[in-house]
Structures are given as C-alpha cells and as structure tokens.
Design a protein around this motif. Structure first.
Motif, PDB file in Angstrom:
ATOM      1  N   ASP A 290       0.821  -1.214   0.000  1.00  0.00           N
ATOM      2  CA  ASP A 290       0.000   0.000   0.000  1.00  0.00           C
ATOM      3  C   ASP A 290       0.846   1.252   0.000  1.00  0.00           C
ATOM      4  O   ASP A 290       0.440   2.280  -0.526  1.00  0.00           O
ATOM      5  N   SER A 294       0.338   4.141  -2.603  1.00  0.00           N
ATOM      6  CA  SER A 294      -0.039   5.498  -2.228  1.00  0.00           C
ATOM      7  C   SER A 294       1.104   6.485  -2.431  1.00  0.00           C
ATOM      8  O   SER A 294       0.878   7.689  -2.496  1.00  0.00           O
ATOM      9  N   GLN A 615     -11.802   6.105   0.002  1.00  0.00           N
ATOM     10  CA  GLN A 615     -11.676   6.008   1.455  1.00  0.00           C
ATOM     11  C   GLN A 615     -12.809   5.172   2.030  1.00  0.00           C
ATOM     12  O   GLN A 615     -12.627   4.404   2.970  1.00  0.00           O
ATOM     13  N   ILE A 618     -11.875   1.643   1.626  1.00  0.00           N
ATOM     14  CA  ILE A 618     -10.774   1.280   2.535  1.00  0.00           C
ATOM     15  C   ILE A 618     -11.332   1.020   3.930  1.00  0.00           C
ATOM     16  O   ILE A 618     -11.007   0.024   4.575  1.00  0.00           O
ATOM     17  N   SER A 622     -11.430  -2.639   5.639  1.00  0.00           N
ATOM     18  CA  SER A 622     -10.544  -2.753   6.807  1.00  0.00           C
ATOM     19  C   SER A 622     -11.311  -3.243   8.027  1.00  0.00           C
ATOM     20  O   SER A 622     -10.719  -3.711   8.994  1.00  0.00           O
ATOM     21  N   ASN A 634      -6.322  -5.588   5.266  1.00  0.00           N
ATOM     22  CA  ASN A 634      -5.691  -4.283   5.100  1.00  0.00           C
ATOM     23  C   ASN A 634      -6.339  -3.608   3.887  1.00  0.00           C
ATOM     24  O   ASN A 634      -5.969  -3.837   2.744  1.00  0.00           O
ATOM     25  N   ASN A 636      -6.205  -0.744   2.714  1.00  0.00           N
ATOM     26  CA  ASN A 636      -5.337   0.075   1.859  1.00  0.00           C
ATOM     27  C   ASN A 636      -4.672  -0.779   0.793  1.00  0.00           C
ATOM     28  O   ASN A 636      -4.465  -0.341  -0.334  1.00  0.00           O
ATOM     29  N   GLN A 637      -4.330  -1.993   1.189  1.00  0.00           N
ATOM     30  CA  GLN A 637      -3.635  -2.898   0.275  1.00  0.00           C
ATOM     31  C   GLN A 637      -4.581  -3.438  -0.801  1.00  0.00           C
ATOM     32  O   GLN A 637      -4.174  -3.670  -1.922  1.00  0.00           O
ATOM     33  N   GLN A 639      -7.562  -2.058  -1.853  1.00  0.00           N
ATOM     34  CA  GLN A 639      -8.556  -1.115  -2.372  1.00  0.00           C
ATOM     35  C   GLN A 639      -8.784  -1.200  -3.886  1.00  0.00           C
ATOM     36  O   GLN A 639      -9.928  -1.156  -4.338  1.00  0.00           O
TER      37      GLN A 639
END
Ligand SMILES: [Zn+2]
Length: 951
Positions: A290, A294, A615, A618, A622, A634, A636-637, A639
């Motif tokens: 992530d 990002s 978001q 995410i 999550s 996770n 973020n990983q 998404q």
C-alpha cells in the motif's frame, strides 16, 4: 506497470510429493472421484426425476436440460447450504455445503474453484507436453524444446544422480562461493559487491535492488529503466517485525540447507544469525504494497547521465546499470530515461550495506540464490524447502512432479504451450460470445458513469472515451491461431535445452534477463497481447495499454460455457469482465489516461470525490475480519481490487438485465433450482466461483501478501454495496436494510436545512436519489420522514449547537484547518466551524476553517444516522458560518463560540426529525432537520442512480 489481475498467483502454493505419497493420493483421488460420480449421478437422477414428476410440461419447457445445465445444476446444488438464510450470510448460503464437502489437498494451502481449474489446466498441459504425436505442429522447434524441458524436469532419477554439484559449481566459480559452507576459510579479499550483484542479475535475480526495463508510465509508447527496491527472502516487511513461527522456520530453512551442503558446520549458527539480522535491518525500510500504491508520485524521473547525481548513494547504481545492460548487448546512452522509486529504501539500504562485512553480504546474497535453487535440486534438498513451505503455506507434501513440471514449462514457455493448448481445448465460440458480452458490459459501465453524480461532465466525457477505447484481447494472440509460426519460432529461438534440468534452469534464468534488458530498445507495440500466456486461469487489465485480457484458460465452467444460461455466464466471466474494465478506473487506473499515460485527466473536483469513494472502500474492507485467523483485512492494500469487484458486479448485472430485456424468456431455469430467479442465480454463480477452504498459514499469507481481499469478502463486500442484490435476493423486502449495510447505494435521501441568523423561517431542501422505481415516490419519502418524527427530542438549536460546538469543560482550542494558531488572517473571517459527533463511540471531531465570505451568516443543523459499519450509528453535525465583525480578524475559534453562545438568538423553534439522507457520496447519512412548519415537498427532486463508491 504490472498487470492487475482477477486472482493472485497460484504458484508456490503447492509442492511435489514422493512416489509413495503420490500413489496414496492417487488412491484417495480415485476414491473421491468415484464418490463424487456416485453422488452426482444420484443428484442428477433425483433432479431429473423431480423435474419430470413434479413439474408440469409447461414448467419443463422453462427448464434448461442440456448437458451443461445439468452439470451446472449439480455443482450449484452440491455447493449451496439451503438451510442458511441468504440474508443472514450469503457466502455461507452459497458455499456452506461446498466447504463441508471439500478438503484442502495435502500439496496445497487452499482449495477453491480457481485451484481446481488450475490443476485441470496443468493436467492438460502435462498431456500436451508428454504427447508423442508427430503432426506438423509437433515438428516446430519451439515445441520440441518445450517437450525436452518438460522431460528434463520430470526425470527425478537423473536430477538425483546429478546431485548438488552443478549448483555448487556455479555458486563457487561464478558467484564467489557461500561462506557459510566454508567456515573460517572463506576469503573476503576477492569480494566485490557490484560484481556479485551483476552476476546474480544475469540470472534474473533482483535481490534488494531491482533494475529492469518497462513501459514508461508517463509515455506509454516508450520504454525506460526502472530502479527501485528488489525482493526480500520473506515477501513483506511485516514478517520481520516480530518473532513468529514463520521467521523461525525461515532461519531453520537456512540452517538446514547449509548443513546439508557442508561438513564444516563451525560457523553456521553465527552466519545464520547475521544473515537474518542484516535482512531484518533492511526490511525496516521496505515499502509495503500500500505504500508503493499510495506513494507512487514520489517516483523520480531522470536520465542515465544524471543518475549518480539523483541517486546519491554509496552503492554505485550507475556502474551497476551500465554493466548489467551490457549482458543483453545494450549500450546505455546518456539520455536514456530512468524512473527511480522507493528512493529512501535505496538510500538507507546502501548505507546499511556500506557498514556490513563482506562475509555477511556474500552469505546473504548467496542464501537468496540458494533458497530458490533448492526447488530444482535433488529430493533430499527439496525436502528441506518443503519443511519451510509447511509452515509458510500449510502444505504437507510436494505437488505431483508432472504437475509441477507442466506448470514450470508453462510459466517459462507459455506461448509455446498455448499453441498446443488452444488447438485442443479452446472453444472458438468463446471468442465471439465473450466479445458480445464485453460490449454489453462496457455499455452498462458507460451508463453507470453517465448517471454518476460524483463526476463532473468534463470528467465523464473523458471517462467514457477511455472506456470506449479499452483494447480487448480474448483467448489468445492472433498469431498463435495462424499457420505461420515464424513469430513463435523466433521468440523462442534461444530456448534450446538438453537433458540436464539444472542446466536448463540456469539457461532460462539468463534468457529472461537478456530479454528484459533488450526490451529497453524494442519499439512498444500497442494493443497487442501482453506478457502473460493464454494458458492461465486469470484475467488482466493493463493500465499502460488501457487493455483488458481474458486468456483461453478462464473460459470454462463455472465462468463460461457456450451452452450455459446467460445468468451463469454473466455472473461468472461477466463479473470478471466488469472487474477488469473497472480496473481502468480504480485508484491506479484512474491515473492513466485513455492512451495509457500516467497523467491527470480528471478535474480536481472529481479526483477529490473519487478519493472520498476510495476512502469509503478502505474503511469498509478494513473492518472485515477473517475469523479463521482473527485478522482484519488491510483495506489500503486491497482497495484497487475491491473497487474493481464492486464496479464489476454492477456492470455485469446491469448488462445481464439489459440482455434479458431484449431476450425475453430465453434463459431457462436450472433443474432442482427452480425456486431461484435468473437474477438470483446470477448472484449465486458469482459467489460460487469464490468458495474457498484454506489453511491458517495460507490465510495469513493471503492477508499479508495479496492485493485481493480474502474471497469471502469479495462476495460479501460487493453484494452488501449493491441494492440490486438486495432487491433480487429478497433480502430486505423493500426496505433499507441499514444495519447490515455499509453504504446505501442507489437510494438515498439528503435533507438539509439552512438558514441565516436573520431569517425567521427555515428553508428545507430535499434531494432524493433513487434508481429503484418502487422506492422512488413521495409516499415512501413521507413514510421515512414521519416514522421517526416524534421520537427525536425537540431542542432549541442554539442550545444544542453551542453545547456541541463549545464545551466549557474543554479548554483546548478548536482546530482551525487554515492556521496553526487558530486565528484567521487579516482578510479572513472564521467563517466555518463544523463538528461531527458519533454517538456510539462518543467520538467528536470539531474543526474550523478561515475564508472570506460575503454572504449572510448561516447556521446549519442536522442529525444524522450513519448506517455503516458496526458501532457508529448516530451522528450529529453542526455547521456555523458567519461574517460578522466579531468573528473576523484575530478571533480564535473559542472566542467565536463564546460570542455565539452569548449573542446568538434563535430565530425560530425547530424540531429535529430523522430520515435518510446522503450528504456525501462517501457514506450514507440518513438524517434531516426541518422546522415545525410544513415540509416543502416542492423541493423534492428525484434523480437517478448515484453509486457511492465509485461506480
Ligand atoms: Zn483485479
């Protein structure tokens, strides 16, 4: 740019077995197959009997009884647990019986549909590679060489006789030996790090540092050199943070391997400790998936001539890159473009390397080479790796040798294998049929874009243009289907092998290295088939080509069959088509324009709203816990894949609905499953493709390493975000099922009351967005508004607003977003203060911002219900705008609220009611405020579908 695929790799999940174990497995397999055959026959008989005896002739006409439908009905009936309420747990409902009746094979960390298909694919490849026919196609040199490679791999006796010498010899003569095997006699005076890394790079090793050629992200018609972090022994930073059974097993692997290769064990313990400590040290700077995602904008673009100035590290990358490319006969020029990523990793690691002894460095880099080579060595060495895999993946035995060898040849000579495969196994109908499906799904996707409320018009036009220009590759590249084999023969001209497996392994590693170096000077061909062969069970979107690819391997049950009812195909391959298309617009895809260049092409406003949507995903994902190992995903990983899953199911479903509208009653029901509508079967087949059983080790591996969410959440996530799922599965019986839902998607109500300080009345604005016709009426709206009207306490707005905005017990200043000292600049007023309050966890966020506004002071007040997640349900929010002199220059937030509490006079009495609204597309906030006066229904507007999370 790496492909984005529908599934992760299945490689390394399985290991080979001894003959004895294999025989036993064979026996068990025969038993299982026999059992399955008997059960299937019984089920089939019952189904057919039921179809014949209990249904009238009319109903029978509605049944699909072709062989495929019978098979499909069988696998679905075998999978569903109809004792589970689908609205309680849809995944369990679809997969419950499948989970009960399937077991994880000893040679794998998991069992699921994809793995079953993958095994079948490898079986077919094995048949093709072991065939002895002498047709024209078999005389192709590339095919002869692929078969030689396979034979060398399958010959375990020869591999055992060859022993460990070939590997040790290469290691000693080329790489300078492995100190751990030599005790104190290893001589460090010859050590040269750059030379060592160059030698390893010639064998395709990118240990710690990575250099390779790729398509230039900013210019998709050109190539560049990429420099960044390479690989670690364990795939992610997280593996090194705490002492776990995995890193203990990793060190044990090192120890056992060294002990198996030497009699001098004098320094092994110490060396293992130092190797691991060195890697652990480096891992601290290793970017996670992530972070790579990002922080991609931190990539630095430079040229070869400026490389040493840009990359001011103690390790000389310039010399390293120049010499490495010479191996491919590529002489680098000053102006050759370079993209550097993970710069801080390169700097920190160079510095650590600088302070590390040659012995540790030599030990480490050769360990990394040896840990891979163990797989190709004699059985007693492979057993050592197997022990590690047991802990890492939860496997018990090695994969059957022939399957492993088939997969190896496919991995390395995939297009040669495909030449044989497509001729025998690929159904040509799949190409035309899936092209039609792609067109339909693209159309419904474009429709979704058109109807979205979060994109502005200019961005929409560009997004639609991008969707329309997506390249499509289906089945296989055209040249493989033609009789002209020149390209295939040329591409594989260097792949000449002999009977020594290890020799062939080393040769392939070198060929792959040279191919990549030479790629730098190759003209980029656009809209051609990518690097992955047709013989994979997967699908891809390639951002730099703006292209989707559906390899031949995936066109089979349960994803596709020419005789399948369309709801099965749309729920199967259709969802995957939608998924890949959506990748063009996920968090990475949306940064690439229609021509595959990573340059901004959306308006700032659309990007901002997209980020809100992102978001939302995410946070939602999550919060999913993989109960098997009590770990959360996770978000973020995952998404990008989550966005693709959510967009994919919608595009596929709407496309199916459109197809069904123009093909009325064409789709017949399945025997034994007649109580389910075609739409329900669409969702059931979609979910069934993801049924899984995995070991705890594999589950952990999945959370740490996969960009895909664990599959149960690939079912639960997208279905819980999709109203059509609820409507068609009858989960909510016509009402919002807010406690289960994170996001209420198409149907939303947004009511906001705004008034100025001088107003004596309150204006109410209502916006109601919906796509589901029977929700879209005023009556429904009134129902929602009135049901909770009386339950909310009526309070004077001043009191409530002030008590929330300014708590006298809280002496902390309110955070002002504009300035650190909470006061506004000379030409600004503290004109906006906002707070949020979540009832369940008593979380209050208050912030202010300075701007210069000319309008009248305004107060907004709303009470919100947030039906997302667990634990946060009621939100109150307040907003205060003012431009009176007292909230001007030099006024802090606190002073403003003190002023507000003493001076503010309530203009009217208000009652607060609740309803369902969505002020932000990110989340659904059901709520409103209105005056005691009548609701102004004239302000009600209904608009069409606005999906909240992207699409
Ligand atoms: Zn994907």
């Amino acid at each position: 740019m790496a492909n984005q695929s529908i599934v992760g790799t299945l490689k390394q999940l399985t290991e080979t077995s001894s003959f004895e174990v294999r025989s036993k497995i064979l026996f068990i397999l025969i038993g299982i197959l026999l059992g399955m055959f008997i059960i299937s026959t019984i089920v089939l008989t019952v189904l057919l009997a039921r179809a014949k005896t209990t249904k009238s002739a009319d109903v029978n006409n509605d049944l699909c009884l072709n062989p495929y439908c019978i098979k499909a009905a069988n696998y679905l009936v075998d999978s569903l647990d109809q004792s589970v309420e689908p609205c309680e747990d849809f995944y369990q409902f679809v997969c419950g019986t499948w989970i009960k009746n399937n077991r994880i094979p000893d040679d794998a960390g998991l069992q699921n549909t994809l793995r079953i298909l993958d095994t079948k694919l490898n079986e077919n490849i094995v048949d093709l590679l072991s065939a002895t026919s002498m047709n024209e196609i078999d005389k192709l040199q590339s095919i002869i060489n692929a078969r030689i490679l396979y034979s060398s791999c399958i010959d375990e006796t020869e591999i055992d006789i060859g022993g460990i010498d070939p590997v040790l010899s290469l290691m000693n003569t080329k790489f300078g030996g492995w100190p751990i095997l030599q005790g104190s006699s290893w001589n460090s005076s010859m050590f040269n790090l750059t030379n060592l890394l160059l030698k390893l790079r010639q064998y395709s090793y990118n240990i710690i540092f990575q250099i390779h050629s790729d398509i230039d992200e900013k210019n998709s018609s050109a190539t560049n050199i990429k420099i960044g972090q390479g690989s670690l022994g364990l795939p992610q930073r997280q593996y090194y943070t705490n002492e776990t059974n995995i890193n203990i097993a990793y060190r044990q692997f090192m120890l056992n391997l060294a002990k198996a290769l030497t009699n001098d064990t004098s320094m092994i313990d110490q060396d293992v400790k130092e190797i691991y400590e060195f890697e652990k040290n480096i891992s601290k700077y290793y970017w996670t998936y992530d972070e790579q995602h990002s922080r991609h904008d931190e990539t630095i673009r430079t040229t070869i001539s400026n490389l040493s100035r840009t990359l001011n590290t103690s390790f000389n990358f310039t010399a390293y890159v120049h010499h490495a490319y010479l191996f491919g006969n590529v002489i680098l020029k000053d102006m050759d473009p370079v993209a550097i990523s993970e710069l801080d990793f390169l700097i920190q690691t160079s510095s650590i390397i600088n302070k590390t002894s040659p012995r540790i460095l030599q030990n480490y880099f050769i360990w990394r080479f040896m840990m891979d080579q163990a797989e190709y060595m004699p059985r007693y060495i492979r057993k050592i790796k197997e022990q590690f895999n047991k802990i890492f993946y939860g496997t018990h035995v090695e994969q059957a040798r022939r399957i492993k060898c088939g997969a190896y040849v496919n991995d390395n000579m995939g297009f040669v294998v495909s030449k044989l495969y497509i001729k025998k196994y690929f159904d040509q109908n799949a190409r035309n049929e899936s092209l039609k499906m792609i067109e339909n799904i693209l159309n419904s996707f474009i429709n979704i874009i058109n109807q979205s409320l979060w994109m502005d018009n200019i961005s929409k036009v560009k997004a639609i243009e991008k969707a329309k220009t997506i390249g499509k590759q289906i089945g296989y590249p055209d040249y493989l289907g033609s009789n002209n084999n020149t390209k295939l023969e040329n591409d594989y001209a260097a792949y000449v092998f002999n009977s020594s497996y290890i020799h062939n392994i080393f040769k392939i590693l070198q060929i792959k290295a040279i191919e990549n170096f030479r790629f730098l000077r190759k003209p980029v061909e656009r809209k051609v088939w990518g690097n992955l062969p047709p013989t994979v069970i997967n699908a891809f979107y390639e951002p730099s080509q703006n292209q989707i690819t559906f390899p031949a391997g995936i066109f089979q049950m349960p994803f596709f069959d020419k005789d399948a009812p369309k709801y099965l195909n749309y729920g199967g391959i259709g969802m995957i088509i939608g998924h890949e298309i959506t990748h063009g617009f996920d968090d990475t895809g949306c940064e690439f324009d229609k021509d595959g260049n990573r340059i901004p092409w959306w308006s700032d406003q659309t990007i901002e709203k997209f980020n809100d949507h992102k978001q939302c995903f995410i946070e939602q994902y999550s919060n999913f816990t993989l109960s098997q190992i009590h770990m959360n995903i996770n978000g973020n990983q995952t998404q990008g894949e989550d966005i693709a899953d959510n967009g994919g199911i919608k595009a596929a479903f709407y496309a199916y609905q459109n197809w069904a509208k123009t093909n009325v009653n064409m789709d017949k029901k399945l025997p034994g499953l007649t109580k389910y509508s075609p739409e329900q079967l669409f969702f059931i087949n979609f979910a069934q493709t993801w049924c899984i059983k995995m070991t705890d080790s594999y589950a952990l591996h999945q959370i740490f390493n996969s960009v895909h969410s664990p599959v149960q959440f690939r079912v639960i996530g997208p279905t819980s975000n999709f109203d059509e799922f609820d409507r068609n599965t009858g989960l909510v019986n016509g009402s919002f099922n807010t406690d289960r839902r994170w996001i209420v998607t198409e149907n939303r109500l947004f009511i906001r009351s705004t008034f100025s300080l001088n107003d004596t009345s309150v204006k109410v604005n209502i916006q109601y967005n919906c796509s589901v016709s029977d929700y879209c009426d005023l009556e429904f709206l009134r129902e929602i508004l009135s049901s909770n009207w009386s339950t909310i306490q009526v309070q004077p707005i001043r009191e409530k607003l002030v008590s929330r905005l300014y708590n006298p017990n809280n002496t902390d200043p309110i955070e002002c977003l504009s300035n650190n000292n909470n006061s506004c600049l000379q030409n600004e007023s503290l004109c906006l203060v906002k707070y949020y309050y979540w009832e369940n966890d008593k979380d209050v966020v208050v912030f202010g911002a300075c701007q210069n506004i000319n309008n009248s002071p305004i107060v907004q007040w709303s009470q919100l219900y947030e039906p997302y997640g667990i634990g946060k349900s009621l939100t109150e929010s307040g907003l205060y705008y003012c431009n009176t002199p007292t909230c001007g220059y030099n006024t802090s937030a606190i002073e403003t609220f003190q002023m507000l509490s003493s001076e503010y006079i309530l203009p009217v009495n208000l009652s607060v009611i609740n309803a369902t609204t969505s002020p932000s597309p990110t989340r659904t906030f059901p709520s409103t405020i209105t005056s005691t006066s009548t609701l102004t229904e004239s302000a009600l507007t209904t608009t069409s579908n606005d999906a909240p999370c992207l699409l």
